[in-house]
Design an enzyme around this catalytic site. Structure first.
Site, PDB file in Angstrom:
ATOM      1  NE  ARG A 224      -4.236  -1.324   0.073  1.00 37.41           N
ATOM      2  CZ  ARG A 224      -4.330  -2.392  -0.739  1.00 37.41           C
ATOM      3  NH1 ARG A 224      -3.364  -2.664  -1.586  1.00 37.41           N
ATOM      4  NH2 ARG A 224      -5.412  -3.144  -0.727  1.00 37.41           N
ATOM      5  CG  HIS A 272      -2.673  -0.871  -6.882  1.00 35.41           C
ATOM      6  ND1 HIS A 272      -3.147  -0.171  -5.806  1.00 35.41           N
ATOM      7  CD2 HIS A 272      -2.802  -2.185  -6.538  1.00 35.41           C
ATOM      8  CE1 HIS A 272      -3.555  -1.001  -4.864  1.00 35.41           C
ATOM      9  NE2 HIS A 272      -3.350  -2.246  -5.282  1.00 35.41           N
TER      10      HIS A 272
HETATM   11  P1  NDP Z   1      -1.969 -11.216   5.519  1.00 35.14           P
HETATM   12  O1  NDP Z   1      -3.013 -10.671   6.422  1.00 35.14           O
HETATM   13  O2  NDP Z   1      -2.039 -12.653   5.133  1.00 35.14           O
HETATM   14  O3  NDP Z   1      -0.515 -10.982   6.169  1.00 35.14           O
HETATM   15  C1  NDP Z   1      -0.171  -9.801   6.817  1.00 35.14           C
HETATM   16  C2  NDP Z   1       1.209  -9.965   7.441  1.00 35.14           C
HETATM   17  O4  NDP Z   1       1.631  -8.693   7.923  1.00 35.14           O
HETATM   18  C3  NDP Z   1       1.218 -10.918   8.638  1.00 35.14           C
HETATM   19  O5  NDP Z   1       2.408 -11.674   8.658  1.00 35.14           O
HETATM   20  C4  NDP Z   1       1.191  -9.964   9.827  1.00 35.14           C
HETATM   21  O6  NDP Z   1       1.783 -10.459  11.031  1.00 35.14           O
HETATM   22  C5  NDP Z   1       2.031  -8.829   9.288  1.00 35.14           C
HETATM   23  N1  NDP Z   1       1.758  -7.591  10.033  1.00 35.14           N
HETATM   24  C6  NDP Z   1       0.592  -6.934  10.200  1.00 35.14           C
HETATM   25  N2  NDP Z   1       0.745  -5.873  11.000  1.00 35.14           N
HETATM   26  C7  NDP Z   1       2.056  -5.849  11.354  1.00 35.14           C
HETATM   27  C8  NDP Z   1       2.834  -5.026  12.195  1.00 35.14           C
HETATM   28  N3  NDP Z   1       2.304  -3.974  12.835  1.00 35.14           N
HETATM   29  N4  NDP Z   1       4.135  -5.324  12.346  1.00 35.14           N
HETATM   30  C9  NDP Z   1       4.705  -6.375  11.720  1.00 35.14           C
HETATM   31  N5  NDP Z   1       4.005  -7.221  10.917  1.00 35.14           N
HETATM   32  C10 NDP Z   1       2.698  -6.959  10.731  1.00 35.14           C
HETATM   33  O7  NDP Z   1      -1.956 -10.290   4.236  1.00 35.14           O
HETATM   34  P2  NDP Z   1      -1.598 -10.678   2.723  1.00 35.14           P
HETATM   35  O8  NDP Z   1      -0.248 -11.292   2.723  1.00 35.14           O
HETATM   36  O9  NDP Z   1      -2.696 -11.435   2.107  1.00 35.14           O
HETATM   37  O10 NDP Z   1      -1.583  -9.234   2.025  1.00 35.14           O
HETATM   38  C11 NDP Z   1      -0.748  -8.194   2.462  1.00 35.14           C
HETATM   39  C12 NDP Z   1      -1.137  -6.874   1.802  1.00 35.14           C
HETATM   40  O11 NDP Z   1      -0.731  -6.860   0.442  1.00 35.14           O
HETATM   41  C13 NDP Z   1      -2.628  -6.572   1.712  1.00 35.14           C
HETATM   42  O12 NDP Z   1      -3.116  -6.087   2.942  1.00 35.14           O
HETATM   43  C14 NDP Z   1      -2.695  -5.534   0.615  1.00 35.14           C
HETATM   44  O13 NDP Z   1      -2.610  -4.241   1.164  1.00 35.14           O
HETATM   45  C15 NDP Z   1      -1.455  -5.819  -0.224  1.00 35.14           C
HETATM   46  N6  NDP Z   1      -1.773  -6.230  -1.590  1.00 35.14           N
HETATM   47  C16 NDP Z   1      -1.321  -5.487  -2.654  1.00 35.14           C
HETATM   48  C17 NDP Z   1      -1.589  -5.874  -3.949  1.00 35.14           C
HETATM   49  C18 NDP Z   1      -1.070  -5.109  -5.124  1.00 35.14           C
HETATM   50  O14 NDP Z   1      -1.439  -5.406  -6.264  1.00 35.14           O
HETATM   51  N7  NDP Z   1      -0.187  -4.164  -4.952  1.00 35.14           N
HETATM   52  C19 NDP Z   1      -2.368  -7.082  -4.224  1.00 35.14           C
HETATM   53  C20 NDP Z   1      -2.761  -7.811  -3.057  1.00 35.14           C
HETATM   54  C21 NDP Z   1      -2.474  -7.378  -1.794  1.00 35.14           C
HETATM   55  P3  NDP Z   1       1.209 -11.780  11.772  1.00 35.14           P
HETATM   56  O15 NDP Z   1       1.695 -12.926  10.915  1.00 35.14           O
HETATM   57  O16 NDP Z   1       1.870 -11.744  13.089  1.00 35.14           O
HETATM   58  O17 NDP Z   1      -0.273 -11.645  11.791  1.00 35.14           O
HETATM   59  C1  OXD Z   2      -5.491  -6.008  -3.069  1.00 32.84           C
HETATM   60  C2  OXD Z   2      -4.962  -5.114  -4.093  1.00 32.84           C
HETATM   61  O1  OXD Z   2      -5.552  -5.626  -1.902  1.00 32.84           O
HETATM   62  O2  OXD Z   2      -5.097  -5.426  -5.299  1.00 32.84           O
HETATM   63  O3  OXD Z   2      -5.856  -7.139  -3.427  1.00 32.84           O
HETATM   64  O4  OXD Z   2      -4.381  -4.084  -3.775  1.00 32.84           O
END
Ligand code: NDP
Ligand code: OXD
Length: 309
Positions: A224, A272
């Site tokens: 993001r 994006h």
């Molecule tokens: P998940 O919810 O599966 O994983 C999130 C990870 O981030 C977890 O390991 C979590 O820790 C960690 N995390 C959250 N908060 C913190 C913090 N404060 N400090 C350290 N670690 C933290 O998410 P996804 O992997 O499915 O997706 C991640 C992000 O990717 C989405 O939220 C989205 O914004 C972005 N995205 C972007 C896309 C694009 O096209 N650019 C497409 C798809 C997604 P823990 O394991 O301890 O819970």
């Molecule tokens: C998502 C994205 O969150 O595309 O899946 O950004």
């Protein structure tokens, strides 16, 4: 069963076709032509206008059109108690890992330096490191982070992960929590951000974070735009603390034409598209969650709204 579809970027007709094939009886209303609001039981949405979802009194669930849900949780008028489900999908995960591999390999193989040499018609071999010597660090070891890590490990990279809670992931040097951040950064030459955007992670890619990295590290920001303090990036590139950055996401999308990132050769911009929600697979998930609602079974991939992801 009636579903509201609301997105300015996803193709409603494609979704209608894919959902219709799986659930022929589903009544799909494409915003703003919603008809009687009382009919709506499910909402499939991306960046709905603030307050809009509060206008459907019989809403049983909100389905995000993406993996991230910050576009919903930042709505002060979000209806309380309505579950929010996010996308977890093999195709979306695989695409994100492609983007990560593409950029990590680019920096590992010094592609920006070779591009500069090509512009200068310069034939010069740079030092070629083994992948095992290259330290990649992934912020966010969730669905996307773990898949990218596994694929980087398959190529031999030395991979570390940083998460909120302690995690043990095969082959990954694991760090967690605020105390784990500095040591994680200190060993990371290519930093990949795959965190959700929450109050805790907003602005986490900032000058202080960059200062903990070894000089000349590269940044891959794929989750993001709100993670990056934009005004800290060009100064970090100017001092050489960072050598390059690949950015797929921005605070303001589309990135305004006058934004300085566009003209900076050290920054690689994509609009994006690191991964895209594909209705050909994600319609299965939406249909399954609607089936679960009918059967009184728990939804898949419900977001913890208190945690923010
Ligand atoms: P998940 O919810 O599966 O994983 C999130 C990870 O981030 C977890 O390991 C979590 O820790 C960690 N995390 C959250 N908060 C913190 C913090 N404060 N400090 C350290 N670690 C933290 O998410 P996804 O992997 O499915 O997706 C991640 C992000 O990717 C989405 O939220 C989205 O914004 C972005 N995205 C972007 C896309 C694009 O096209 N650019 C497409 C798809 C997604 P823990 O394991 O301890 O819970
Ligand atoms: C998502 C994205 O969150 O595309 O899946 O950004």
């Amino acid at each position: 069963m009636t579903l509201l579809f609301l997105s300015k970027i996803d193709r409603a007709e494609w979704w209608r076709q894919e959902l219709g094939r799986r659930m022929p009886g589903l009544d799909i209303r494409v915003w703003p032509e919603v008809g009687a609001r009382d009919d709506i039981e499910f909402a499939l949405v991306w960046e709905p206008p603030k307050g809009e979802l509060a206008r459907y009194p019989n809403l049983k669930a909100i389905f995000s059109l993406g993996a991230g849900v910050d576009h919903l949780l930042d709505d002060p008028g979000l209806p309380a108690g309505v579950p929010i489900c996010r996308v977890v999908d093999r195709a979306l995960t695989a695409q994100m890992s492609e983007y990560v591999l593409l950029n990590v390999l680019r920096y590992h193989r010094q592609q920006p330096a070779y591009a500069r040499q090509q512009a200068a018609r310069q034939w010069r071999a740079l030092k070629l490191m083994q992948t095992s010597e290259r330290r990649v660090g992934i912020m966010g070891m969730g669905v996307l982070g773990q898949d990218a890590a596994a694929k980087l490990i398959a190529l031999g990279f030395a991979v570390a992960g940083w998460s909120r809670t302690a995690r043990s992931v095969a082959g990954v040097e694991s760090f967690h929590g605020p105390d784990g951040l500095a040591p994680f950064l200190a060993r990371t030459e290519i930093l990949v951000c795959l965190l959700p955007l929450t109050p805790d992670t907003e602005g986490i890619l900032n000058a202080k974070t960059f200062a903990h990295l070894p000089a000349g590290a590269a940044l891959v920001s794929a989750a993001r735009g709100g993670h990056l303090v934009e005004e800290d990036l060009i100064p970090a590139l100017d001092t050489g603390q960072l050598s390059a950055a690949s950015l797929d996401v921005f605070r303001n999308e589309p990135l305004p034409a006058e934004h300085p990132f566009w003209a900076d050769g050290r920054i690689t911009i994509t609009p994006h598209v690191a991964s895209i929600t594909d209705p050909r697979s994600v319609a299965d998930l939406v249909a399954e969650n609607i089936r679960r609602a009918r059967a009184g079974e728990p939804f898949l991939y419900v977001v913890d709204t208190a945690r923010g992801y």
